[in-house]
Design a protein around this motif. Structure first.
Motif, PDB file in Angstrom:
ATOM      1  N   ALA A 115       0.678  -1.287   0.010  1.00 49.78           N
ATOM      2  CA  ALA A 115       0.033  -0.093  -0.105  1.00 49.78           C
ATOM      3  C   ALA A 115       0.697   1.064   0.177  1.00 49.78           C
ATOM      4  N   ARG A 116       2.157   1.219   0.333  1.00 50.10           N
ATOM      5  CA  ARG A 116       2.918   2.065   0.424  1.00 50.10           C
ATOM      6  C   ARG A 116       3.493   2.597  -0.847  1.00 50.10           C
ATOM      7  N   LEU A 117       3.588   1.830  -1.906  1.00 49.43           N
ATOM      8  CA  LEU A 117       4.275   1.799  -3.148  1.00 49.43           C
ATOM      9  C   LEU A 117       3.714   3.099  -3.879  1.00 49.43           C
ATOM     10  N   PRO A 118       4.351   3.912  -4.522  1.00 51.20           N
ATOM     11  CA  PRO A 118       3.909   4.738  -5.273  1.00 51.20           C
ATOM     12  C   PRO A 118       3.544   4.316  -6.638  1.00 51.20           C
ATOM     13  N   PRO A 119       2.774   5.009  -7.335  1.00 53.22           N
ATOM     14  CA  PRO A 119       2.299   4.722  -8.973  1.00 53.22           C
ATOM     15  C   PRO A 119       3.543   4.542  -9.829  1.00 53.22           C
ATOM     16  N   PRO A 120       3.657   3.609 -10.687  1.00 51.85           N
ATOM     17  CA  PRO A 120       4.500   3.271 -11.596  1.00 51.85           C
ATOM     18  C   PRO A 120       5.358   4.385 -11.815  1.00 51.85           C
ATOM     19  N   ASP A 121       4.497   5.277 -12.426  1.00 52.17           N
ATOM     20  CA  ASP A 121       5.183   6.514 -13.326  1.00 52.17           C
ATOM     21  C   ASP A 121       5.923   7.443 -12.171  1.00 52.17           C
ATOM     22  N   GLN A 122       5.714   7.297 -11.049  1.00 48.39           N
ATOM     23  CA  GLN A 122       6.558   8.142  -9.864  1.00 48.39           C
ATOM     24  C   GLN A 122       7.343   7.219  -9.079  1.00 48.39           C
TER      25      GLN A 122
END
Length: 361
Positions: free
Chosen positions: A283-290
């Motif tokens: 849940a703490r992962l940022p979006p792939p482009d970020q």
């Protein structure tokens, strides 16, 4: 005198005890670390283990297994060698399969020869023999008919000149000769017509079946030679000449399991890094482009920024990252793949464990 000696020994024991206590109570200065632990480069970074792989648009390293079982006869490549697509990597003993191919080729050639023989009918010499039999039967019929007519006229002029029995025999002989002529003519027409179409079709089907069996055996014979599926580098050869291998792979003495026969890496300019994020941190992962990540090589102070490649959208049980073991634990992880360009001044190998920090939200 004896009391003085005991007193002196007691004094020396007390002094030795104080000296020993002082020496062992002194704290020694710790040695400096050989390298600094990987620091977190982000304010909120997620730590994860990573393993270096060859760069693939999908999958992991290229694991090559044989499609047939057999004994290794030749290994024309060595670990670390660069190969081109189609180059032979391993040759298995194919003596039995090669003999089977030769046998089926002989059977297909025999069926083809018989098919050509049927299509080439009628044979000129056979047709001439059949025509001669027709001529002979016609001549016999003509002779028998002439004798019958003579005896019939004689009987009509004088019934006593020819007995009824002789006249009947002459008539029967003429009819038999006529029947023989008809059979000879039919046989000639049959010979002239050539082979029956159903015989030709049946032989054609047999030839096609044997030809397909031969093609199948040849294709299976090719499987006894493992070839490079792509351009790349040989990472590992897990067998030796004389060893038995199967589609399951080769038994590993150290891993106590079956390993791929040959492991290859592509010749892409990138290396891949597969990281495993704990499920409670997903849940703490940022979006792939970020998504930003940095990799640290163990045993050095060198770090490399990573480029996001893709997420394997399937949470799996965490496994041991070394030695290809299948140890499973209760923790589940999400695989994320990054890539980087290898450093010119540092050797990087697939299978190497690294420390990775991924920037958190």
């Amino acid at each position: 005198m004896r009391n003085k000696l005991l007193f002196a020994l007691a004094i020396l024991g007390i002094v030795a005890g104080f000296v020993s206590a002082y020496i062992y109570s002194t704290q020694k200065k710790a040695l400096p670390p050989v390298f600094n632990p990987a620091p977190n480069p982000y304010v909120k970074g997620i730590y994860t283990n990573g393993i270096v792989e060859s760069y693939q648009s999908n999958g992991e390293n290229i694991n090559i297994f044989p499609e047939v079982s057999g004994t290794v006869a030749q290994i024309p490549v060595v670990e670390g060698a660069k190969v081109r697509r189609g180059d032979p990597l391993l040759v298995m003993d194919d003596s039995i399969q090669r003999a089977l191919v030769e046998q089926q080729k002989a059977q297909a050639d025999a069926a083809q020869a018989l098919l050509q023989q049927l299509k080439a009918q009628p044979r000129k010499e056979t047709l001439e023999v059949s025509k001669a039999q027709v001529d002979f039967a016609a001549a016999s019929y003509k002779t028998s008919l002439a004798q019958y007519e003579k005896q019939k006229k004689s009987y009509e002029l004088n019934p006593k000149s020819v007995s009824p029995d002789q006249l009947d025999n002459a008539e029967n002989a003429a009819k038999a000769a006529q029947a023989n002529l008809l059979v000879a003519q039919k046989q000639y027409e049959l010979t002239k017509a050539g082979a029956w179409i159903y015989d030709i079709r049946n032989q054609q089907y047999q030839y096609e079946a044997l030809s397909k069996a031969l093609a199948s055996s040849k294709a299976l014979l090719e499987k006894y030679t493992l070839r490079a599926p792509v351009d790349g580098v040989i990472l590992a050869v897990n067998t030796a000449v004389g060893s038995f291998i199967s589609p399951q792979g080769a038994y590993g003495t150290y891993t106590q399991g079956f390993n791929p026969i040959i492991v290859m890496a592509t010749s892409a300019p990138y290396c891949g890094v597969r990281c495993y994020i704990d499920e409670i941190l997903i849940a703490r992962l940022p979006p792939p482009d970020q998504m930003n990540a940095r990799m640290f090589f163990r045993g050095t102070n060198i770090s490399v920024p990573l480029e996001y490649e893709r997420v394997q959208p399937y949470v799996i049980p965490k496994i041991e990252l070394s030695n290809q073991r299948t140890e499973r634990v209760d923790v589940r992880v999400l695989p994320i793949l990054f890539r980087f360009k290898p450093l010119k001044d540092m050797a990087v190998y697939p299978g190497q464990l690294v420390d990775v920090y991924v920037e958190s939200k």
